[in-house]
Structures are given as structure tokens and as C-alpha cells.
Design a protein around this motif. Structure first.
Motif, PDB file in Angstrom:
ATOM      1  N   MET A   1      11.870  66.283 -21.595  1.00 46.00           N
ATOM      2  CA  MET A   1      11.688  64.874 -21.914  1.00 46.00           C
ATOM      3  C   MET A   1      10.419  64.721 -22.743  1.00 46.00           C
ATOM      4  SD  MET A   1      12.679  63.276 -18.166  1.00 46.00           S
ATOM      5  CE  MET A   1      11.555  64.377 -17.289  1.00 46.00           C
ATOM      6  N   LEU A   2      10.366  63.671 -23.557  1.00 43.46           N
ATOM      7  CA  LEU A   2       9.228  63.445 -24.427  1.00 43.46           C
ATOM      8  C   LEU A   2       8.332  62.346 -23.874  1.00 43.46           C
ATOM      9  CD1 LEU A   2      11.680  64.432 -26.480  1.00 43.46           C
ATOM     10  CD2 LEU A   2       9.907  63.979 -28.178  1.00 43.46           C
ATOM     11  N   THR A   3       7.042  62.565 -23.986  1.00 45.40           N
ATOM     12  CA  THR A   3       6.085  61.565 -23.541  1.00 45.40           C
ATOM     13  C   THR A   3       5.749  60.597 -24.674  1.00 45.40           C
ATOM     14  OG1 THR A   3       4.143  62.843 -24.186  1.00 45.40           O
ATOM     15  CG2 THR A   3       5.051  63.261 -21.982  1.00 45.40           C
ATOM     16  N   GLN A   4       5.065  59.544 -24.291  1.00 47.65           N
ATOM     17  CA  GLN A   4       4.569  58.582 -25.278  1.00 47.65           C
ATOM     18  C   GLN A   4       3.651  59.273 -26.280  1.00 47.65           C
ATOM     19  OE1 GLN A   4       1.818  55.388 -23.825  1.00 47.65           O
ATOM     20  NE2 GLN A   4       3.516  54.050 -24.383  1.00 47.65           N
ATOM     21  N   ALA A   5       2.825  60.219 -25.794  1.00 49.48           N
ATOM     22  CA  ALA A   5       1.915  60.941 -26.683  1.00 49.48           C
ATOM     23  C   ALA A   5       2.674  61.814 -27.674  1.00 49.48           C
ATOM     24  CB  ALA A   5       0.963  61.791 -25.851  1.00 49.48           C
ATOM     25  N   ALA A   6       3.822  62.366 -27.252  1.00 51.42           N
ATOM     26  CA  ALA A   6       4.620  63.187 -28.161  1.00 51.42           C
ATOM     27  C   ALA A   6       5.194  62.352 -29.302  1.00 51.42           C
ATOM     28  CB  ALA A   6       5.743  63.883 -27.395  1.00 51.42           C
ATOM     29  N   LEU A   7       5.723  61.177 -28.966  1.00 50.70           N
ATOM     30  CA  LEU A   7       6.281  60.327 -30.022  1.00 50.70           C
ATOM     31  C   LEU A   7       5.210  59.881 -31.000  1.00 50.70           C
ATOM     32  CD1 LEU A   7       9.021  58.011 -28.483  1.00 50.70           C
ATOM     33  CD2 LEU A   7       9.213  60.259 -29.542  1.00 50.70           C
ATOM     34  N   ALA A   8       3.974  59.750 -30.522  1.00 50.36           N
ATOM     35  CA  ALA A   8       2.883  59.310 -31.400  1.00 50.36           C
ATOM     36  C   ALA A   8       2.548  60.340 -32.467  1.00 50.36           C
ATOM     37  CB  ALA A   8       1.647  58.990 -30.567  1.00 50.36           C
ATOM     38  N   ILE A   9       2.887  61.620 -32.231  1.00 42.53           N
ATOM     39  CA  ILE A   9       2.589  62.654 -33.228  1.00 42.53           C
ATOM     40  C   ILE A   9       3.861  63.276 -33.794  1.00 42.53           C
ATOM     41  CG2 ILE A   9       0.329  63.164 -32.233  1.00 42.53           C
ATOM     42  CD1 ILE A   9       1.558  65.639 -30.909  1.00 42.53           C
ATOM     43  N   ASP A  10       5.015  62.654 -33.557  1.00 45.08           N
ATOM     44  CA  ASP A  10       6.289  63.108 -34.118  1.00 45.08           C
ATOM     45  C   ASP A  10       6.360  62.699 -35.588  1.00 45.08           C
ATOM     46  OD1 ASP A  10       8.900  63.805 -34.666  1.00 45.08           O
ATOM     47  OD2 ASP A  10       9.800  62.425 -33.212  1.00 45.08           O
ATOM     48  N   ASP A  11       6.715  63.637 -36.470  1.00 43.32           N
ATOM     49  CA  ASP A  11       6.759  63.289 -37.899  1.00 43.32           C
ATOM     50  C   ASP A  11       7.956  62.404 -38.243  1.00 43.32           C
ATOM     51  OD1 ASP A  11       8.962  65.039 -38.079  1.00 43.32           O
ATOM     52  OD2 ASP A  11       8.243  65.924 -39.956  1.00 43.32           O
ATOM     53  N   GLY A  12       8.939  62.301 -37.342  1.00 44.66           N
ATOM     54  CA  GLY A  12      10.036  61.358 -37.514  1.00 44.66           C
ATOM     55  C   GLY A  12      11.138  61.773 -38.460  1.00 44.66           C
TER      56      GLY A  12
ATOM     57  N   SER B   1       0.359  60.812 -14.078  1.00 43.06           N
ATOM     58  CA  SER B   1       1.757  61.091 -14.411  1.00 43.06           C
ATOM     59  C   SER B   1       1.980  60.979 -15.914  1.00 43.06           C
ATOM     60  CB  SER B   1       2.684  60.087 -13.705  1.00 43.06           C
ATOM     61  OG  SER B   1       2.500  60.111 -12.319  1.00 43.06           O
ATOM     62  N   PRO B   2       2.700  61.939 -16.509  1.00 39.83           N
ATOM     63  CA  PRO B   2       3.030  61.816 -17.926  1.00 39.83           C
ATOM     64  C   PRO B   2       3.875  60.567 -18.171  1.00 39.83           C
ATOM     65  CG  PRO B   2       3.486  64.038 -17.117  1.00 39.83           C
ATOM     66  CD  PRO B   2       3.206  63.186 -15.917  1.00 39.83           C
ATOM     67  N   LYS B   3       3.615  59.858 -19.263  1.00 39.54           N
ATOM     68  CA  LYS B   3       4.349  58.642 -19.600  1.00 39.54           C
ATOM     69  C   LYS B   3       5.594  59.015 -20.405  1.00 39.54           C
ATOM     70  CE  LYS B   3       1.151  56.169 -17.618  1.00 39.54           C
ATOM     71  NZ  LYS B   3       0.380  57.271 -17.021  1.00 39.54           N
ATOM     72  N   ILE B   4       6.716  59.153 -19.686  1.00 35.83           N
ATOM     73  CA  ILE B   4       7.974  59.568 -20.310  1.00 35.83           C
ATOM     74  C   ILE B   4       8.595  58.383 -21.050  1.00 35.83           C
ATOM     75  CG2 ILE B   4      10.239  60.582 -19.917  1.00 35.83           C
ATOM     76  CD1 ILE B   4       7.926  62.441 -19.189  1.00 35.83           C
ATOM     77  N   VAL B   5       8.985  58.604 -22.317  1.00 39.32           N
ATOM     78  CA  VAL B   5       9.635  57.541 -23.079  1.00 39.32           C
ATOM     79  C   VAL B   5      11.018  57.953 -23.588  1.00 39.32           C
ATOM     80  CG1 VAL B   5       7.512  56.366 -23.763  1.00 39.32           C
ATOM     81  CG2 VAL B   5       8.395  58.222 -25.178  1.00 39.32           C
ATOM     82  N   VAL B   6      11.276  59.255 -23.672  1.00 40.17           N
ATOM     83  CA  VAL B   6      12.610  59.734 -24.056  1.00 40.17           C
ATOM     84  C   VAL B   6      13.069  60.712 -22.988  1.00 40.17           C
ATOM     85  CG1 VAL B   6      14.016  60.919 -25.778  1.00 40.17           C
ATOM     86  CG2 VAL B   6      12.122  59.466 -26.524  1.00 40.17           C
ATOM     87  N   GLU B   7      14.028  60.290 -22.166  1.00 42.19           N
ATOM     88  CA  GLU B   7      14.502  61.139 -21.073  1.00 42.19           C
ATOM     89  C   GLU B   7      15.668  62.029 -21.493  1.00 42.19           C
ATOM     90  OE1 GLU B   7      15.334  59.077 -17.480  1.00 42.19           O
ATOM     91  OE2 GLU B   7      13.392  58.045 -17.405  1.00 42.19           O
ATOM     92  N   ASN B   8      16.465  61.570 -22.442  1.00 39.30           N
ATOM     93  CA  ASN B   8      17.658  62.303 -22.859  1.00 39.30           C
ATOM     94  C   ASN B   8      17.580  62.516 -24.357  1.00 39.30           C
ATOM     95  OD1 ASN B   8      20.220  63.276 -23.400  1.00 39.30           O
ATOM     96  ND2 ASN B   8      21.232  61.924 -21.935  1.00 39.30           N
ATOM     97  N   ASN B   9      17.139  63.688 -24.762  1.00 37.14           N
ATOM     98  CA  ASN B   9      16.840  63.946 -26.171  1.00 37.14           C
ATOM     99  C   ASN B   9      17.830  64.921 -26.787  1.00 37.14           C
ATOM    100  OD1 ASN B   9      15.009  63.961 -28.596  1.00 37.14           O
ATOM    101  ND2 ASN B   9      14.925  66.137 -28.040  1.00 37.14           N
ATOM    102  N   LEU B  10      18.384  64.559 -27.934  1.00 37.36           N
ATOM    103  CA  LEU B  10      19.212  65.476 -28.716  1.00 37.36           C
ATOM    104  C   LEU B  10      18.787  65.424 -30.190  1.00 37.36           C
ATOM    105  CD1 LEU B  10      21.489  67.471 -28.057  1.00 37.36           C
ATOM    106  CD2 LEU B  10      23.123  65.763 -28.881  1.00 37.36           C
ATOM    107  N   THR B  11      17.511  65.213 -30.396  1.00 33.34           N
ATOM    108  CA  THR B  11      16.955  65.136 -31.748  1.00 33.34           C
ATOM    109  C   THR B  11      15.944  66.250 -31.943  1.00 33.34           C
ATOM    110  OG1 THR B  11      17.197  62.727 -31.762  1.00 33.34           O
ATOM    111  CG2 THR B  11      15.696  63.689 -33.386  1.00 33.34           C
ATOM    112  N   MET B  12      16.114  67.027 -33.006  1.00 27.64           N
ATOM    113  CA  MET B  12      15.125  68.046 -33.333  1.00 27.64           C
ATOM    114  C   MET B  12      13.871  67.356 -33.863  1.00 27.64           C
ATOM    115  SD  MET B  12      17.380  71.258 -34.756  1.00 27.64           S
ATOM    116  CE  MET B  12      18.599  70.370 -35.730  1.00 27.64           C
ATOM    117  N   ARG B  13      12.720  67.828 -33.402  1.00 26.78           N
ATOM    118  CA  ARG B  13      11.483  67.127 -33.691  1.00 26.78           C
ATOM    119  C   ARG B  13      10.379  68.095 -34.099  1.00 26.78           C
ATOM    120  NH1 ARG B  13      11.841  61.831 -31.512  1.00 26.78           N
ATOM    121  NH2 ARG B  13      13.616  61.567 -30.083  1.00 26.78           N
ATOM    122  N   LYS B  14       9.448  67.570 -34.885  1.00 24.12           N
ATOM    123  CA  LYS B  14       8.217  68.298 -35.234  1.00 24.12           C
ATOM    124  C   LYS B  14       7.033  67.442 -34.816  1.00 24.12           C
ATOM    125  CE  LYS B  14       6.792  68.742 -39.560  1.00 24.12           C
ATOM    126  NZ  LYS B  14       6.730  69.252 -40.950  1.00 24.12           N
TER     127      LYS B  14
END
Length: 388
Positions: free
Chosen positions: A366-377, A62-75
Motif C-alpha cells: 500500500m502507498l502512504t501519503q508521503a509516497a504519493l507526494a514524491i510520485d512522478d505521476g 502509524s503510516p498514513k495509507i492513502v492507496v490500499e489497492n494499487n495496480l499502477t506502476m510508479r516512480k
């Protein structure tokens, strides 16, 4: 939609006796969808495709979801995902909803130690780097940079890579990938104004027929678990098949862009549709040719969809600080548009060499833990002058 295709030997009439040279029967299999209402193919096996010897303990994937409700543009910096030897281990899910899983993979080695099957979802693999061959019971499809590979659910496959530096964008969809409906006539044929035609399809060839018994491991994904089943005969033992349900491919380089005097909206770039999202191909093309045209896209609001852009190659004229392998997420609910300077910078330009894949989903991602790890922030601040 796939067209009728046939490989190997099949009997003149379906569901009738088809015998081997020794007089015994081949084993017919209907490989269909939507019960018996959807597309299907008929395969003829040397052995029954049902001989399971053992079943292993399911593994939770199962994907590890960490952001279920996102309104932030991300790279997301896709190329920072580290290569791995194993094909399935290399797949990193990044963005997920109930309809689709979108991720990237960097497999180093060919998939030869086991066979793979997704029992839940149709798969779309976009080959960003690398080349090789997709091998299935339906035959093989050679692939290279820029190819899309469509693997309908339930297909057993392996992948042979010619290369070690492989980068893949993958989608797992709970509804089938289809050609855009507006480009098909009522017979299902692609129309003259479609941006590609059936002639561009990469269909299976070189049917493999393995007459082997032993232990053949198939890893099957079902309901976010990976099940390991050992079969008693080689799954590629088909002597012939025909029908409409099979893997196929097409190159992004065979997409013929539709242009106009003024800026065209994203649907003109559409490559595939599903019930829950669309996939578009942004390809090298001439710019708009009205004397006062502004080639850069206008600001627009994603009210009903999340937009994901995967950058492949070339000059991304509407974006600053973008490179190959980056993914941008523009969530529904807020507007986005060209970066500062891009609007004016595009005026007078005659063409673009950009190459990108876009996925627009009709439900939030939704964003996974892996997505946040490569998000430029900091991507969400990039429309403010001086923030990049």
C-alpha cells in the motif's frame, strides 16, 4: 545467518554466578527470539536492565495509507524527501503491508539525545550516503556507503554520523532477515557457491561499558506507537556477551554476482530472505556471454509479488530516465520489462556498472501519503514510445 560471536568477559558456564570485583553479581539477560526456540544471546550487565523510572504518553506513528489497492506502476523520487535533524523524525514510510514497512530517511544529526528500540520489527538500514558508527549494547559497527545494517528487534541502539548528508533506505520486517536458505548447508554455513561468505560480515567490536546512573530516555516502537521510557541506568552497561542474536552488517560491494551465458533471473541477486519478502543486490557484473544473448531482462509478470527497485548508482541499463535515489514500484498482476530501446540497446554490451537494491514482497504493498507526494505521476506510461 549470524555466526557465534563473543565480546568482553563471560563466565565459563551460562546461568551461573558471575561476580564483579566487589563481590556483587553481574545481571544476566537472555536476549532471545521465538520464545526460547530462536536465536539468542546472553548479556551480563552492571545494572539490572529492568529499572524503568517513568513512562511517557505514546505517540502515534502509524503510516498514513492513502492507496490500499494499487495496480499502477510508479516512480518515487526518494531524494526529494527533505533532510531532518532528528533520526526518527527523518524516517518517511512509503510502502507498507502487514509484513514490512519500506521507507527512506535523510537524518542530518547523530542519534545521541535518546536511545532507539524497535520492539515489533527487525530493521535493515541500507546506507546510500554517509558514514558513521552504529552503537549498541553488543558493541559498535562502523558503516559507510553501500553497507547493509541488520538490527534485530529489541536491540537498543544509537547512531553516530560522521557526515550531515546522509541518505538511508530502511525496512522494518515482522520476520527476521536471514541469508538465503539455498546458499546454506544443513549446518547453517554458507556454501562455496554463495555470492558472499561469513568472512564478509561486519560484526560488532569495541564493546562499550558505561557504569552510569541517571535518566536515560529510550524511544520504543510498539504496534505503531512510539513509547518514551526513562531508565535509571545506561543501557550500554554490558561487560560481556555471547551468542547468535546481535546486530551485524555487510556491504553491497562484497556481493559477488552470479552470471551465465544467457540472462539470469532475479533470484541470483538475492542478498536476504524473510518469510514474507526477499532483498536482492544488483551489482556491477559481466553481461551474458552467449553469442546471441540479450543482456536486458525479458518482460516478466509479477503474479505473486510486488517489486520495488531502489536505484543507488551507475547505469540502469533496463530503464530510461532513472537516477540515484529513485524507487520504482511494479505491482503484482501486470507485466513489466525493459523500457523502449533498452532491449536492443543492451545487445553487444559486455558489462554493467549498475548498483541497486530490490525488494520483492509476497503480499501487495500500500502507498502512504508521503509516497504519493514524491510520485512522478507518469511512470506507468513510460513503456509507450514518446511518453517520457
Amino acid at each position: 545467518m549470524p555466526i557465534y560471536h563473543r565480546l568482553g568477559e563471560v563466565p565459563p558456564k551460562r546461568h551461573t554466578q558471575f561476580r564483579k570485583p566487589d563481590g556483587s553479581l553481574y545481571h544476566e539477560q537472555v536476549f532471545g527470539t521465538v520464545g526460547f526456540e530462536g536465536t539468542s544471546s546472553l548479556l551480563y550487565h552492571l545494572q539490572p536492565p529492568t529499572k524503568v523510572k517513568s513512562v511517557g504518553t505514546p505517540q502515534d506513528v502509524s503510516p498514513k495509507i492513502v492507496v490500499e489497492n494499487n495496480l499502477t506502476m510508479r516512480k518515487l523520487l526518494g531524494f526529494s524527501v527533505k533532510p531532518m535533524d532528528d533520526f526518527l523524525d527523518s524516517r518517511v514510510p512509503l510502502l507498507v503491508n502487514k509484513d514490512v514497512t519500506l521507507g527512506v530517511a535523510a537524518p542530518r544529526n547523530s542519534l545521541t539525545d535518546y536511545f532507539c528500540k524497535n520492539a515489533d520489527a527487525d530493521e535493515l538500514l541500507f546506507i546510500h550516503k554517509g558514514s558513521g558508527k552504529l552503537r549498541t549494547a553488543f558493541g559498535s559497527i562502523p558503516f559507510e556507503y553501500g553497507d547493509y545494517l541488520v538490527i534485530p528487534r529489541g536491540m537498543i541502539y544509537q547512531i553516530d554520523f560522521d557526515t550531515e548528508d546522509n541518505r538511508i533506505l530502511y525496512l522494518e520486517s515482522h520476520s527476521p532477515f536471514e541469508t538465503p536458505r539455498r546458499y546454506r548447508n544443513h549446518f547453517g554455513q554458507l556454501k562455496e557457491h554463495a555470492p558472499y561468505s561469513e568472512r564478509d560480515y561486519k560484526l560488532p567490536t569495541d564493546l562499550e561499558t558505561h557504569d552510569e546512573t541517571g535518566d536515560f530516555l529510550i524511544k520504543i516502537k510498539k504496534q505503531n506507537a512510539l513509547h518514551s521510557l526513562t531508565y535509571a541506568s545506561h543501557p550500554f552497561d554490558v561487560v560481556g556477551w555471547d551468542g547468535y542474536n546481535y546486530p551485524w552488517g555487510i556491504s553491497i560491494h562484497d556481493f559477488e554476482p552470479i552470471t551465465g551465458r544467457v540472462h539470469q533471473p532475479p533470484p541470483v541477486h538475492q542478498m536476504f530472505q524473510t518469510d514474507a519478502f526477499v532483498v536482492c543486490s544488483f551489482c556491477p557484473r559481466l553481461y551474458d556471454y552467449h553469442p546471441l544473448a540479450i543482456p536486458a531482462p525479458y518482460n516478466h509478470s509479477n503474479i505473486d509479488s510486488d517489486e520495488v527497485l531502489y536505484y543507488v548508482d551507475g547505469d540502469f541499463m533496463s530503464r530510461n530516465d532513472i537516477a540515484a535515489g529513485h524507487l520504482t514500484l511494479h505491482p503484482g498482476g501486470i507485466p513489466h520489462g525493459p523500457h523502449p530501446g533498452a532491449y536492443e540497446r543492451s545487445i553487444g554490451k559486455k558489462e554493467t556498472q549498475e548498483l541497486a537494491v530490490m525488494v520483492d514482497t509476497f503480499r501487495p504493498l500500500m502507498l502512504t501519503q508521503a509516497a504519493l507526494a514524491i510520485d512522478d505521476g507518469k511512470y506507468y506510461r513510460s513503456w509507450v514510445q514518446g511518453e517520457l
